[in-house]
Design an enzyme around this catalytic site. Structure first.
Site, PDB file in Angstrom:
ATOM      1  NE  ARG A 141      -9.971  -1.249  -4.070  1.00  0.00           N
ATOM      2  CZ  ARG A 141      -9.236  -1.014  -3.273  1.00  0.00           C
ATOM      3  NH1 ARG A 141      -8.288  -1.714  -2.344  1.00  0.00           N
ATOM      4  NH2 ARG A 141      -9.854  -0.132  -2.328  1.00  0.00           N
ATOM      5  CE1 TYR A 158      -9.968   2.379   6.275  1.00  0.00           C
ATOM      6  CE2 TYR A 158      -9.228   2.761   8.263  1.00  0.00           C
ATOM      7  CZ  TYR A 158      -9.199   2.755   6.947  1.00  0.00           C
ATOM      8  OH  TYR A 158      -8.025   3.442   6.579  1.00  0.00           O
ATOM      9  CE  LYS A 159      -8.733  -0.629   3.982  1.00  0.00           C
ATOM     10  NZ  LYS A 159      -7.235  -0.582   3.973  1.00  0.00           N
ATOM     11  CG  ASP A 192      -0.939  -3.331   6.011  1.00  0.00           C
ATOM     12  OD1 ASP A 192      -1.966  -3.653   6.505  1.00  0.00           O
ATOM     13  OD2 ASP A 192      -0.458  -2.176   5.842  1.00  0.00           O
ATOM     14  CG  PHE A 204      -1.987   1.038   1.189  1.00  0.00           C
ATOM     15  CD1 PHE A 204      -3.092   0.889   0.280  1.00  0.00           C
ATOM     16  CD2 PHE A 204      -2.101   1.826   2.324  1.00  0.00           C
ATOM     17  CE1 PHE A 204      -3.906   1.850   0.308  1.00  0.00           C
ATOM     18  CE2 PHE A 204      -3.048   2.715   2.238  1.00  0.00           C
ATOM     19  CZ  PHE A 204      -3.951   2.844   1.199  1.00  0.00           C
TER      20      PHE A 204
HETATM   21  C1  LIG Z   1      -6.413   0.577   4.074  1.00  0.00           C
HETATM   22  C2  LIG Z   1      -5.217   0.378   4.313  1.00  0.00           C
HETATM   23  C3  LIG Z   1      -4.347   1.027   4.998  1.00  0.00           C
HETATM   24  C4  LIG Z   1      -5.013   2.177   5.819  1.00  0.00           C
HETATM   25  O1  LIG Z   1      -4.020   3.223   6.526  1.00  0.00           O
HETATM   26  P1  LIG Z   1      -4.733   4.186   7.392  1.00  0.00           P
HETATM   27  O2  LIG Z   1      -3.537   4.680   7.993  1.00  0.00           O
HETATM   28  O3  LIG Z   1      -5.945   4.001   8.179  1.00  0.00           O
HETATM   29  O4  LIG Z   1      -5.142   5.309   6.359  1.00  0.00           O
HETATM   30  C5  LIG Z   1      -3.026   0.679   5.359  1.00  0.00           C
HETATM   31  N1  LIG Z   1      -2.382  -0.121   4.815  1.00  0.00           N
HETATM   32  C6  LIG Z   1      -2.897  -1.206   3.731  1.00  0.00           C
HETATM   33  C7  LIG Z   1      -2.516  -2.326   3.182  1.00  0.00           C
HETATM   34  C8  LIG Z   1      -4.321  -0.670   3.558  1.00  0.00           C
HETATM   35  O5  LIG Z   1      -5.210  -1.378   2.565  1.00  0.00           O
END
Ligand SMILES: *Cc1c(COP(=O)(O)O)cnc(C)c1O
Length: 414
Positions: A374, A224-225, A199, A124
């Site tokens: 997506r 939150y996902k 992650d 990410f």
């Molecule tokens: C959604 C997501 C994040 C989100 O990071 P925030 O700090 O909450 O904005 C981080 N890493 C991955 C792989 C994600 O999919």
């Protein structure tokens, strides 16, 4: 190609009752973005009201001694059960990005003689930004494996060696949905003395993870996902128990202090994982996380994964029959076992097609540059009938070219 009847698939779905436990006010709207912001559990709405009135309203500051102070650890223990960790190895705090900074910085300090962080280009971007910033601060270098096609991960093992302080990757890639072999890659890192940090944002609640069984040192992830914790809900972090007292939180604060309410002038870290907390936790946001986590626990990770693979498999079959002939590419692994719970489609006019899906077809996916649309499928509330109908509407707007009326300029948030 004859495909199964979606209504029959829904009738045979052992998780079908869970959909009624989420807030759904518009049944015609097909929501396929639960991998970005999960739908709201009805119980979360109730808890928010209750915490506001009974907690903040009535109990006021007394709430801290009535469950608030321990809430980050209590929620962490529940999340631990979903990712193969012990209850005292996970805590909820801050955002995923901030937790990555804290754990990666702690790992670099622990590995003071080593110069490199190894990651890859499917990770990410926020994670890569954090690593780049940290590498600059700490005088280290980020080394990246390259994906051959933007879908399948590149081979990271040749990059891991005696200079590797930390190996950090996404378990499920945010764009293509490809899943990494966590245990094998981590074993390679461990064999040369590198620490591992995964992650889990696109895995937790959708793809089974076994942190203890895979010998993982550190992990972070989003609530939150697929966990449906609410917009911007705090994230979690995991530190293997025997490392907890050997790592230092680089953002020391009173909530990580051994005795925060002694107000001592010198910082002494808590002996537990609380040392990786920093400041006062956001209680309302934390409280809203629990119902979604409880639903995932009740649904069970095995059943959730099974349905997820059936859903993405059904969508891939529909793509082959109805979308591929219209110029839509599959930007995810073809094998269901190799991908998480979303599928990315490629189209040269991806952004305009995405807008038409949302505005005209009432299908909500999201868009990831340069051409990825997506479709996130959340096993607790996405139905086979919705997937079938979404593809029907998708096909129709491609055939009628309704997307051509939208400008190519991107919105602020895609
Ligand atoms: C959604 C997501 C994040 C989100 O990071 P925030 O700090 O909450 O904005 C981080 N890493 C991955 C792989 C994600 O999919």
């Amino acid at each position: 190609m004859t495909l199964p009847d979606p209504a029959q698939l829904d009738a045979a779905d052992p998780l079908r009752e869970f959909r009624s436990r989420f807030f759904i006010d518009d049944p015609d709207l097909i929501y396929l973005d639960g991998n970005s912001l999960g739908r709201m559990p009805l119980a979360a709405c109730e808890i928010l009201h209750r915490q506001a009135e009974d907690g903040w309203g009535s109990r006021l500051v007394r709430g801290w001694n009535e469950g608030w102070f321990d809430l980050p650890a209590r929620l962490g223990a529940k999340i631990a059960s979903l990712i193969g960790a012990e209850p005292d190895e996970v805590v909820v705090a801050d955002s995923t990005s901030v937790n990555l900074f804290k754990l990666a910085a702690a790992a670099l300090e622990f590995q003071s003689g080593r110069s490199q962080i190894v990651s890859d280009d499917l990770n990410f971007p926020s994670d890569l930004y954090v690593l780049q910033g940290l590498a600059q601060t700490a005088g280290r270098k980020v080394v990246m494996a390259r994906s051959p096609d933007g879908i399948e991960p590149g081979d990271v093992e040749p990059l891991i060696g005696g200079e590797t302080a930390l190996l950090t990757l996404s378990h499920t890639a945010f764009k293509s949905g490809a899943i990494r072999d966590m245990a094998a890659i981590s074993a390679a890192a461990r064999s040369v003395g590198a620490l591992t940090l995964w992650d889990l944002s696109h895995s937790v609640g959708a793809v089974p993870v076994d942190l203890s069984g895979s010998g993982i040192d550190l992990a972070i992830g989003c609530t939150y996902k697929y966990l449906s914790g609410g917009p911007g809900a705090p994230a979690f972090l995991y530190v293997r128990r025997d490392l907890q007292e050997r790592l230092r939180n680089p953002i020391a604060g009173w909530f990580g202090q051994a005795r925060p309410f002694a107000f001592e002038l010198k910082y002494e870290p808590a002996s537990s994982l609380r040392r990786f907390q920093t400041g006062t936790p956001p209680i309302l946001s934390l409280a809203a996380i629990e119902p979604g986590v409880d639903l995932v626990i009740e649904g069970g990770m095995d059943r959730i994964r099974e349905k997820s693979m059936l859903l993405t498999g059904f969508l891939a079959d529909l793509w082959e029959r109805d979308l591929r002939p219209l110029g839509v590419a599959l930007n995810s692994p073809l094998d269901a076992a190799r991908r998480g719970s979303h599928i990315s489609f490629g189209h040269p006019d991806g952004w305009r097609v995405d807008r038409a899906l949302i505005e005209d077809a009432r299908v909500i996916p999201d868009f990831r540059e340069p051409d990825n649309i997506r479709f996130g499928l959340s096993p607790l509330y996405t139905t086979f009938t919705e997937v079938d109908e979404a593809v029907r509407r998708f096909r129709e707007l491609l055939e009628q070219r309704t997307y051509e009326k939208y400008p190519p300029a991107r919105a602020e948030v895609t």
